[in-house]
Structures are given as structure tokens and as C-alpha cells.
Write an enzyme that holds these catalytic residues in place. Structure first.
Site, PDB file in Angstrom:
ATOM      1  N   ASP A  82       0.668  -1.177   0.026  1.00 38.31           N
ATOM      2  CA  ASP A  82       0.000   0.016  -0.017  1.00 38.31           C
ATOM      3  C   ASP A  82       0.699   1.406   0.009  1.00 38.31           C
ATOM      4  O   ASP A  82       2.089   1.322   0.572  1.00 38.31           O
ATOM      5  CB  ASP A  82      -1.025  -0.087   1.197  1.00 38.31           C
ATOM      6  CG  ASP A  82      -2.104   0.761   1.121  1.00 38.31           C
ATOM      7  OD1 ASP A  82      -2.463   1.046   0.074  1.00 38.31           O
ATOM      8  OD2 ASP A  82      -2.701   1.260   2.193  1.00 38.31           O
ATOM      9  N   HIS A 178      -8.284   8.633   4.674  1.00 43.81           N
ATOM     10  CA  HIS A 178      -8.089   7.446   5.704  1.00 43.81           C
ATOM     11  C   HIS A 178      -8.450   7.745   6.922  1.00 43.81           C
ATOM     12  O   HIS A 178      -8.197   8.896   7.607  1.00 43.81           O
ATOM     13  CB  HIS A 178      -6.598   7.056   5.317  1.00 43.81           C
ATOM     14  CG  HIS A 178      -6.146   6.824   4.102  1.00 43.81           C
ATOM     15  ND1 HIS A 178      -4.824   7.417   3.525  1.00 43.81           N
ATOM     16  CD2 HIS A 178      -6.595   5.773   3.132  1.00 43.81           C
ATOM     17  CE1 HIS A 178      -4.972   6.688   2.244  1.00 43.81           C
ATOM     18  NE2 HIS A 178      -5.880   5.917   2.239  1.00 43.81           N
ATOM     19  N   HIS A 206     -10.090   4.006  -1.943  1.00 45.57           N
ATOM     20  CA  HIS A 206      -9.247   4.199  -0.719  1.00 45.57           C
ATOM     21  C   HIS A 206     -10.466   4.767   0.501  1.00 45.57           C
ATOM     22  O   HIS A 206     -11.497   5.232   0.093  1.00 45.57           O
ATOM     23  CB  HIS A 206      -8.361   5.247  -0.875  1.00 45.57           C
ATOM     24  CG  HIS A 206      -7.171   4.440  -1.494  1.00 45.57           C
ATOM     25  ND1 HIS A 206      -6.061   4.249  -0.710  1.00 45.57           N
ATOM     26  CD2 HIS A 206      -6.917   4.318  -2.852  1.00 45.57           C
ATOM     27  CE1 HIS A 206      -5.100   3.610  -1.711  1.00 45.57           C
ATOM     28  NE2 HIS A 206      -5.608   3.546  -2.763  1.00 45.57           N
ATOM     29  N   THR A 231      -8.444   0.917   8.702  1.00 44.02           N
ATOM     30  CA  THR A 231      -8.957   1.337   9.909  1.00 44.02           C
ATOM     31  C   THR A 231      -9.825   0.503  10.488  1.00 44.02           C
ATOM     32  O   THR A 231      -9.567   0.166  11.836  1.00 44.02           O
ATOM     33  CB  THR A 231      -9.521   2.683  10.079  1.00 44.02           C
ATOM     34  OG1 THR A 231      -8.622   3.826   9.137  1.00 44.02           O
ATOM     35  CG2 THR A 231      -9.952   3.549  11.234  1.00 44.02           C
TER      36      THR A 231
HETATM   37  P1  13P Z   1      -9.290   3.393   5.931  1.00 42.01           P
HETATM   38  O1  13P Z   1      -8.234   3.322   7.005  1.00 42.01           O
HETATM   39  O2  13P Z   1      -9.778   4.579   5.935  1.00 42.01           O
HETATM   40  O3  13P Z   1     -10.082   2.053   5.806  1.00 42.01           O
HETATM   41  O4  13P Z   1      -8.461   3.293   4.484  1.00 42.01           O
HETATM   42  C1  13P Z   1      -7.762   2.170   3.937  1.00 42.01           C
HETATM   43  C2  13P Z   1      -6.954   2.568   2.516  1.00 42.01           C
HETATM   44  O5  13P Z   1      -7.316   3.494   1.973  1.00 42.01           O
HETATM   45  C3  13P Z   1      -5.423   1.881   2.765  1.00 42.01           C
HETATM   46  O6  13P Z   1      -5.023   2.736   1.550  1.00 42.01           O
END
Ligand code: 13P
Length: 283
Positions: A82, A178, A206, A231
Site C-alpha cells: 500500500d 483515511h 481508498h 482502520t
Molecule cells: P481506511 O483506513 O479509511 O479504511 O482506508 C484504507 C486505505 O485506503 C488504505 O490505503
């Protein structure tokens, strides 16, 4: 099922308009729990590793864990790096065997991002790997000002970036961020349709944690074949550990807390896989 190229997993999802959960794992327990969820629901899944996790666990240990756990699964799985702005980490992961990487040069100018992304794509191809690209970057939810969807590049710039670099997946900013949204975000879903129609490539969504089921269905129908969740895993993992210790004060037997955490993460992953429509889509 052997490890399957990210592009193959996403090609089916994109054609059939379901979403593949791309979940950021943080260690062996969470890796195993997400794979167990995919196995139970017969769903393809993408495991994501942040640069932090790669550095914290160590590339070789993380990859060895992956190979061993993926070997035991019967559903299509891929491992993805990522948001990575560091070219040396990208090169190391590609050489080791990661299925795909997100080259995050969103802090650079689009021209420089494009120049370097072309190199990353060429490098990835040598290892049969795929590349996700982004040009806008994503905020943390706590830094959102409400006008995120307006600060984006034009469709022409996006199309030029995707065509010139040859990236397999594009990650647009559509008002997503995020972290934990205070309220469900206002998303520019039309932008996904415009990008998908103009490029023919799947889009990575995302900031998945906290979006509504309706938002997921709408965006997946428009071509968001890869749906990122990070998250929600962190919350499930940490909160279940906290809850266990609160309910069982003084019980310091590690396997018991690990079991509680494994169940919580697996259920979280199953919830998202079902919501994204990929249950039963393994082949
Ligand atoms: P979240 O942490 O909001 O779920 O986003 C995940 C993400 O886009 C990782 O690149």
C-alpha cells in the site's frame, strides 16, 4: 489456490462488478484472520501491507509468513504494497514476490510522478507484478475540510497519467480519506464513472472504513473493483484485545486474547467481503 496476480483478481471483479476487499494486515494474527475470512466465504482477497508493517516485521519474515499462509488457502489471494513513496522499498517488495504495489508519488508534480511511475511499471513487469497509481493523495479524516472533491486533477490529466504510465489500477480522490469519518463522506461517484469509461481500468477505492453499504454498492457498480480497508481492522484488533482484558481482568494467558482478536478481525473481514459482493466469487 496459488497466489493469483492482482490484475487477474481485479479483472474478474471489474467485469462482474463486485468489489475485492483489500485489507491492510499488521502481523501474523491479522494476516491469518483475513485469509480465514476469505476462505470461509469462498472469496478472492487482497492482503495489503503498509511500508510501516514491511519495515517493522521485516521483508523476509513478512513474506515467509505470507507464502506459508497463502499455501494453505484455497481461494485466490494476492499481496499488495500500500502507499509507498520509497523506491527502494518498492524494488525490494517486487523482487521478493509482492503481487502489486501502489507507487505513491502524490507529493511530487504529476510530471515527475509520471516519469517515475513509468520506471516502476517497467520494474514490476519484470516480476509479473502490477502497479496502482495515484496523483492526488488522500488526507486523514481528521484533516478534512469538506471541499476535498474539488481539489482534484482534470479527467484529461488522469487519462494521460493512466495511458502514459500503463498502471493497472488507478486510485482517484473522490472526497474519501483515511481514518474514521465523523459522518459518512460526500463522494464524487460520477468521477469514478468518468475515469472508468475513459481509461477502461479498475479503480481502487481508498478510505473504505465508515462508508455506507449504499456508497460501496454504488461505487463498486461504477468500477471500484479494489476496496481498501485499514482502520476497521485496527479497531477490531485493538478493541477486541481491550474488551477481553476488561472482561477478564488478570487473565494474562496470551492465546486467549489472541483468539478473541482473531475472531474479531475475521468477522470484520467477512462483513466487508459480504458487503462488497465477493462472497462465493472464488474460482
Ligand atoms: P481506511 O483506513 O479509511 O479504511 O482506508 C484504507 C486505505 O485506503 C488504505 O490505503
Amino acid at each position: 489456490m496459488p497466489v493469483v496476480p492482482t490484475r487477474d483478481i481485479l479483472a474478474r471483479a471489474f467485469a462482474e462488478r463486485y468489489g475485492v476487499a483489500a485489507i491492510n494486515i499488521v502481523n501474523d494474527l491479522t494476516m491469518d484472520a483475513v485469509l480465514a475470512a476469505a476462505e470461509e466465504l469462498k472469496a478472492p482477497v487482497i492482503l495489503q501491507t503498509s511500508v510501516k508493517t514491511v519495515k517493522q516485521t521485516g521483508l523476509d519474515v513478512l513474506y515467509a509468513m505470507w507464502v506459508e499462509m497463502a499455501r494453505r488457502t484455497t481461494v485466490p489471494v494476492a499481496i499488495h504494497l500500500d502507499h509507498c513513496p520509497e523506491r527502494d522499498v518498492i524494488s525490494a517488495c517486487l523482487a521478493k514476490g509482492w503481487s502489486s504495489v501502489l507507487f505513491d508519488a502524490s507529493k511530487l508534480s504529476v510530471e515527475e510522478n509520471k516519469r517515475q511511475c513509468i520506471e516502476v511499471v517497467a520494474e514490476a513487469r519484470r516480476f509479473g507484478a502490477d502497479v496502482e497509481g495515484e496523483i492526488e493523495g488522500f488526507k486523514r479524516t481528521e484533516d478534512m475540510t469538506g471541499d476535498e472533491a474539488q481539489h482534484v486533477q482534470s479527467l484529461d490529466v488522469v487519462v494521460d497519467f493512466v495511458r502514459e504510465t500503463g498502471v493497472d489500477i488507478f486510485a482517484p480522490a473522490i472526497g474519501n480519506a483515511h481514518g474514521t469519518y465523523k459522518t459518512a463522506p460526500t463522494l464524487d461517484s460520477q468521477r469514478v464513472t468518468d475515469i472508468v469509461e475513459a481509461t477502461g481500468k479498475p479503480v481502487a477505492l481508498h478510505g473504505g472504513t465508515g462508508m455506507t453499504p449504499e456508497q460501496f454498492s454504488d461505487l463498486i457498480a461504477r468500477g471500484c473493483a479494489k476496496v481498501n480497508i485499514s482502520t476497521a481492522l485496527k479497531i477490531a484488533y485493538m478493541q477486541s484485545g481491550f474488551d477481553f482484558m476488561t472482561e477478564h481482568p488478570g487473565d494474562f494467558d496470551p492465546p486467549k486474547i489472541f483468539t478473541a482478536q482473531h475472531t474479531a478481525v475475521k468477522e470484520m473481514a467477512k462483513h466487508h467481503i459480504r458487503m462488497f459482493g465477493s462472497e462465493g466469487k472464488a474460482w
